[in-house]
Design a protein around this motif. Structure first.
Motif, PDB file in Angstrom:
ATOM      1  N   LEU A 238       0.825  -1.212   0.000  1.00 63.35           N
ATOM      2  CA  LEU A 238       0.000   0.000   0.000  1.00 63.35           C
ATOM      3  C   LEU A 238       0.859   1.260   0.000  1.00 63.35           C
ATOM      4  N   PHE A 239       2.162   1.149   0.402  1.00 63.61           N
ATOM      5  CA  PHE A 239       3.048   2.308   0.326  1.00 63.61           C
ATOM      6  C   PHE A 239       3.264   2.732  -1.119  1.00 63.61           C
ATOM      7  N   LEU A 240       3.096   1.804  -2.044  1.00 65.48           N
ATOM      8  CA  LEU A 240       3.241   2.117  -3.464  1.00 65.48           C
ATOM      9  C   LEU A 240       1.904   2.450  -4.111  1.00 65.48           C
ATOM     10  N   THR A 241       0.855   1.711  -3.739  1.00 67.28           N
ATOM     11  CA  THR A 241      -0.444   1.893  -4.390  1.00 67.28           C
ATOM     12  C   THR A 241      -1.298   2.960  -3.724  1.00 67.28           C
ATOM     13  N   GLY A 242      -1.118   3.156  -2.409  1.00 72.45           N
ATOM     14  CA  GLY A 242      -1.946   4.102  -1.678  1.00 72.45           C
ATOM     15  C   GLY A 242      -3.367   3.615  -1.460  1.00 72.45           C
ATOM     16  N   ARG A 243      -3.601   2.304  -1.657  1.00 72.05           N
ATOM     17  CA  ARG A 243      -4.948   1.751  -1.504  1.00 72.05           C
ATOM     18  C   ARG A 243      -5.019   0.815  -0.305  1.00 72.05           C
ATOM     19  N   THR A 244      -6.175   0.757   0.316  1.00 71.32           N
ATOM     20  CA  THR A 244      -6.390  -0.151   1.443  1.00 71.32           C
ATOM     21  C   THR A 244      -6.229  -1.600   0.993  1.00 71.32           C
ATOM     22  N   LEU A 277      -5.499  -6.202   7.725  1.00 70.55           N
ATOM     23  CA  LEU A 277      -6.140  -5.012   7.166  1.00 70.55           C
ATOM     24  C   LEU A 277      -5.114  -3.880   7.216  1.00 70.55           C
ATOM     25  N   GLY A 278      -4.724  -3.387   6.051  1.00 68.52           N
ATOM     26  CA  GLY A 278      -3.740  -2.307   5.973  1.00 68.52           C
ATOM     27  C   GLY A 278      -4.347  -1.069   5.346  1.00 68.52           C
ATOM     28  N   VAL A 279      -4.174   0.073   6.027  1.00 70.32           N
ATOM     29  CA  VAL A 279      -4.755   1.337   5.547  1.00 70.32           C
ATOM     30  C   VAL A 279      -3.650   2.386   5.472  1.00 70.32           C
ATOM     31  N   PRO A 280      -3.489   3.066   4.327  1.00 70.38           N
ATOM     32  CA  PRO A 280      -2.457   4.104   4.225  1.00 70.38           C
ATOM     33  C   PRO A 280      -2.848   5.366   4.985  1.00 70.38           C
ATOM     34  N   LEU A 281      -1.855   6.069   5.506  1.00 71.18           N
ATOM     35  CA  LEU A 281      -2.053   7.396   6.083  1.00 71.18           C
ATOM     36  C   LEU A 281      -1.695   8.404   5.005  1.00 71.18           C
ATOM     37  N   VAL A 282      -2.672   9.136   4.532  1.00 74.01           N
ATOM     38  CA  VAL A 282      -2.469  10.049   3.412  1.00 74.01           C
ATOM     39  C   VAL A 282      -2.774  11.473   3.860  1.00 74.01           C
ATOM     40  N   ALA A 283      -1.803  12.366   3.669  1.00 77.66           N
ATOM     41  CA  ALA A 283      -1.982  13.779   4.009  1.00 77.66           C
ATOM     42  C   ALA A 283      -1.633  14.627   2.801  1.00 77.66           C
ATOM     43  N   LEU A 291      -1.265   2.145   8.664  1.00 78.37           N
ATOM     44  CA  LEU A 291      -1.770   1.434   9.838  1.00 78.37           C
ATOM     45  C   LEU A 291      -2.015  -0.005   9.433  1.00 78.37           C
ATOM     46  N   ALA A 292      -1.310  -0.947  10.073  1.00 79.68           N
ATOM     47  CA  ALA A 292      -1.461  -2.366   9.784  1.00 79.68           C
ATOM     48  C   ALA A 292      -2.139  -3.042  10.966  1.00 79.68           C
ATOM     49  N   LEU A 293      -3.309  -3.636  10.735  1.00 72.38           N
ATOM     50  CA  LEU A 293      -4.070  -4.309  11.784  1.00 72.38           C
ATOM     51  C   LEU A 293      -4.160  -5.800  11.467  1.00 72.38           C
ATOM     52  N   PHE A 294      -4.140  -6.612  12.521  1.00 76.99           N
ATOM     53  CA  PHE A 294      -4.172  -8.062  12.345  1.00 76.99           C
ATOM     54  C   PHE A 294      -5.149  -8.684  13.329  1.00 76.99           C
ATOM     55  N   GLU A 307     -13.228  -2.129   7.804  1.00 79.96           N
ATOM     56  CA  GLU A 307     -12.393  -1.386   6.864  1.00 79.96           C
ATOM     57  C   GLU A 307     -12.758   0.095   6.862  1.00 79.96           C
ATOM     58  N   ARG A 308     -14.051   0.394   6.852  1.00 84.75           N
ATOM     59  CA  ARG A 308     -14.472   1.799   6.846  1.00 84.75           C
ATOM     60  C   ARG A 308     -14.045   2.512   8.128  1.00 84.75           C
ATOM     61  N   LEU A 309     -14.163   1.816   9.264  1.00 84.65           N
ATOM     62  CA  LEU A 309     -13.764   2.417  10.537  1.00 84.65           C
ATOM     63  C   LEU A 309     -12.261   2.674  10.555  1.00 84.65           C
ATOM     64  N   ALA A 310     -11.471   1.690  10.096  1.00 82.84           N
ATOM     65  CA  ALA A 310     -10.012   1.856  10.063  1.00 82.84           C
ATOM     66  C   ALA A 310      -9.613   2.992   9.130  1.00 82.84           C
ATOM     67  N   GLU A 311     -10.300   3.121   8.003  1.00 84.29           N
ATOM     68  CA  GLU A 311      -9.981   4.205   7.059  1.00 84.29           C
ATOM     69  C   GLU A 311     -10.287   5.567   7.670  1.00 84.29           C
ATOM     70  N   GLU A 312     -11.378   5.676   8.409  1.00 81.37           N
ATOM     71  CA  GLU A 312     -11.704   6.944   9.054  1.00 81.37           C
ATOM     72  C   GLU A 312     -10.671   7.289  10.130  1.00 81.37           C
ATOM     73  N   LEU A 313     -10.273   6.292  10.916  1.00 84.92           N
ATOM     74  CA  LEU A 313      -9.248   6.528  11.936  1.00 84.92           C
ATOM     75  C   LEU A 313      -7.922   6.927  11.288  1.00 84.92           C
ATOM     76  N   SER A 314      -7.575   6.280  10.190  1.00 80.04           N
ATOM     77  CA  SER A 314      -6.322   6.609   9.498  1.00 80.04           C
ATOM     78  C   SER A 314      -6.376   8.013   8.916  1.00 80.04           C
ATOM     79  N   ARG A 315      -7.530   8.393   8.394  1.00 82.70           N
ATOM     80  CA  ARG A 315      -7.665   9.750   7.844  1.00 82.70           C
ATOM     81  C   ARG A 315      -7.446  10.792   8.929  1.00 82.70           C
ATOM     82  N   ARG A 316      -8.063  10.570  10.092  1.00 80.61           N
ATOM     83  CA  ARG A 316      -7.906  11.520  11.196  1.00 80.61           C
ATOM     84  C   ARG A 316      -6.474  11.528  11.718  1.00 80.61           C
TER      85      ARG A 316
END
Length: 581
Positions: A238-244, A277-283, A291-294, A307-316
């Motif tokens: 995801l560091f390359l793609t920027g996608r969850t 579940l891996g979510v990128p931190l994008v600013a 954020l990598a969750l297992f 996934e939606r909850l993790a993405e919202e937390l990562s965005r914040r």
């Protein structure tokens, strides 16, 4: 529920009537799309007659034309309780054999690797009025079985608690671990927070495992095997793609493939990870971390809500980290500004004080002599004017440096190129510094065996050489200063060496930055702009300037400049040494 069953019964009735005909009725298509379940109708030969949008969403495939052996394209039917074990016979194949399959659970591994548990039925469709002939088609209806997950209240509470942590000022990365402990074990059994981006330094700033023994192993693994941006196994893709990313089943083979050696594999497998579940931190459009969750053995895989909850937390989190970085940079800029203003005030005042005293003294002497009718001594006036001129030159140099910084910042540093000899320019500057070098008891040496011709801006080139020589004299007082000019093909090189106080390894990387100083301003004057301006001018020429040094052993500055668009004959001056290989 009763209306839904009635609607499904109506669909089935119509489908039975039309099993051997292609669907063309708009009303029927609308009815199929409106149901909340995945619907698939196929004939005995495997041709797909109906496939609604919900089926596409649940199976994650486009509408297929034909199914082979009761398998969906790119998908595998697996056991719902163990996704590593395939189903012996698919539900579609069973229905084609005449078996009615009612309200069963199936696992389905989709083309993206995620596994979904479906609950549904498959109905064999027989020709009208026949109960003994082989089915002419099958109808499958299915819905995703929702796994246990955070309810809305707990999810809202989690977001609120995370917001309180992120709302506090993030002075250090150590404050990331409390955030991670909110998610473990509420949302996941283990988690790692990475900061950095692909191609740059990436580090794990926080890691938590719900089980204390495995937490120790997780921290040990990250310490012994930190992320490596040069190793494709070292970072989530995801560091390359920027996608969850979401993996429903982390097999042992999959995990071992990510490790670097046997010990790394042992540590990773000992963590008991089963899904990811891996979510990128994008600013501001840039990946600043992940954020990598297992989840571990026995826990359900991550679902869409997770996934939606993790993405919202990562965005914040990304927003908070970026704001904290901007705040730190603003504070550092203010600190540098205040420090610079203090130094600038001191530096500007230094020449003004003797200037003011000399002019004041001359004024008193002139008034006294005039009162007694005596002429003013030309020698005394000349001495005062020398002091005035010297201090005015210092003031002019300080103001010019400030103006140069302003031009560089605004992108208005213009170059007027002309043909010249770098060796001649350096010799001229060296001659100007001879009186100052004598006062400081420094010997000046120059080695320039042949002309080094090129196209440069004379004023800016003189400024660069002046800055390097004045630095060498300032910090190498009492020691010899050597200057070397040479050519290497289409590159001109100028080297300035001194035997002065030197620069520490800690300070060396920052000496070419604006307002940076590797020495105390109490002992050495200056605004900390000379080397910054030098680097900017050299880079505008397309060249480089580097420094090597040791404390107490002097410094060496190497300037390399492209010689520009020059004739070939300039590259081979008679008597010149052969270019370096």
């Amino acid at each position: 529920m009763s209306s839904g069953r009635a609607q499904l019964s109506k669909i089935r009735q119509v489908l039975v009537e039309r099993a051997e005909a292609r669907l063309s009725d708009a009303a029927l298509r609308l009815l199929i799309e409106q149901t909340g379940e995945a619907l698939l109708l196929m004939d005995a030969a495997g041709h797909v007659l109906a496939f609604n949008a919900e089926a596409g969403h649940q199976f994650r495939i486009p509408v297929p034309e034909r199914l082979e052996h009761g398998c969906l394209p790119g998908c595998d039917w697996v056991r719902p309780e163990n996704a590593s074990v395939p189903l012996e016979v698919s539900p579609l194949t069973r229905a084609l054999a005449g078996e009615g399959v009612r309200e069963e659970r199936w696992g389905l591994r989709r083309p993206d690797g995620t596994v979904v548990v479906l609950r549904g039925s498959v109905f064999p469709i027989s020709p009208a009025g026949s109960t003994e002939e082989a089915p002419s088609g099958v109808l499958l209806r299915a819905r995703e079985e929702l796994l246990p997950r955070l309810d809305a209240t707990r999810a809202a509470r989690l977001l609120a608690e995370a917001g309180a942590l992120l709302g506090a000022e993030l002075e250090t990365e150590a404050q990331m671990e409390p955030l991670l402990r909110l998610l473990v074990p509420t949302l996941a059994d283990a988690g790692v927070l990475f900061l950095g981006s692909s191609g740059e330094s990436v580090r794990a700033v926080a890691a938590v495992h719900a089980e204390p023994e495995r937490h120790v192993l997780l921290v040990e693994m990250l310490c012994r095997y930190p992320p490596d941006t040069l190793d494709p196994r070292g970072l989530p893709s995801l560091f390359l793609t920027g996608r969850t990313e979401r993996t429903a089943e982390l097999t042992e083979e999959h995990q071992v493939a990510l490790t670097r050696d046997v010990e790394h594999a042992r540590l990773l497998l000992s963590l008991g990870l089963s899904s990811y579940l891996g979510v990128p931190l994008v600013a501001r459009g840039r990946i600043i971390g992940a954020l990598a969750l297992f989840r571990t053995d026995g826990a359900p895989a991550f679902g869409d809500e997770d996934e939606r909850l993790a993405e919202e937390l990562s965005r914040r989190t990304a927003l908070s980290l970026d704001n904290a970085r901007l705040l730190r940079e603003a504070r550092e800029a203010v600190r540098l500004r205040d420090e610079f203003l203090g130094i600038a005030s001191h530096e500007l005042k230094t020449p003004l004080t003797p200037l003011h005293l000399k002019v004041q003294l001359l004024q008193k002497q002139v008034d006294l002599l005039a009162a007694n009718g005596k002429p003013v001594s030309a020698e005394r006036v000349s001495e005062t004017l020398d002091v005035v001129q010297r201090q005015v030159r210092k003031l002019t140099s300080l103001v010019d440096n400030l103006l140069d910084v302003s031009r560089i910042t605004a992108g208005r540093l213009k170059l007027e190129l002309e043909e010249m000899d770098l060796a001649s320019v350096a010799a001229e500057i060296l001659y100007r510094f001879a009186p100052s070098a004598a006062q400081l008891h420094c010997s000046l040496e120059m080695h320039a065996p042949v002309p080094v011709l090129g196209r440069w801006d004379r004023l800016r080139l003189e400024q660069v050489v002046t800055n390097l020589l004045s630095n060498a004299l300032k910090y190498g007082a009492g020691q010899p200063v050597r200057l070397l000019v040479e050519a290497d093909g289409r590159t001109a090189r100028l080297i300035v060496e001194d035997g002065g106080i030197g620069i520490s390894a800690r300070d060396l990387p920052r000496i070419f930055e604006r307002f940076e100083r590797a020495v105390s301003d109490r002992h050495y004057g200056g605004l900390g702009l000379g080397l910054y301006i030098t680097r900017q001018i050299v880079e505008a020429f397309g060249g480089t300037v580097k420094a090597t040094s040791e404390l107490g052993r002097g410094s060496t500055f190497v300037l390399e400049l492209p010689r520009g668009d020059i004739p070939e004959e300039w590259l081979s001056v008679p008597g010149a040494p052969e270019p370096k290989p």
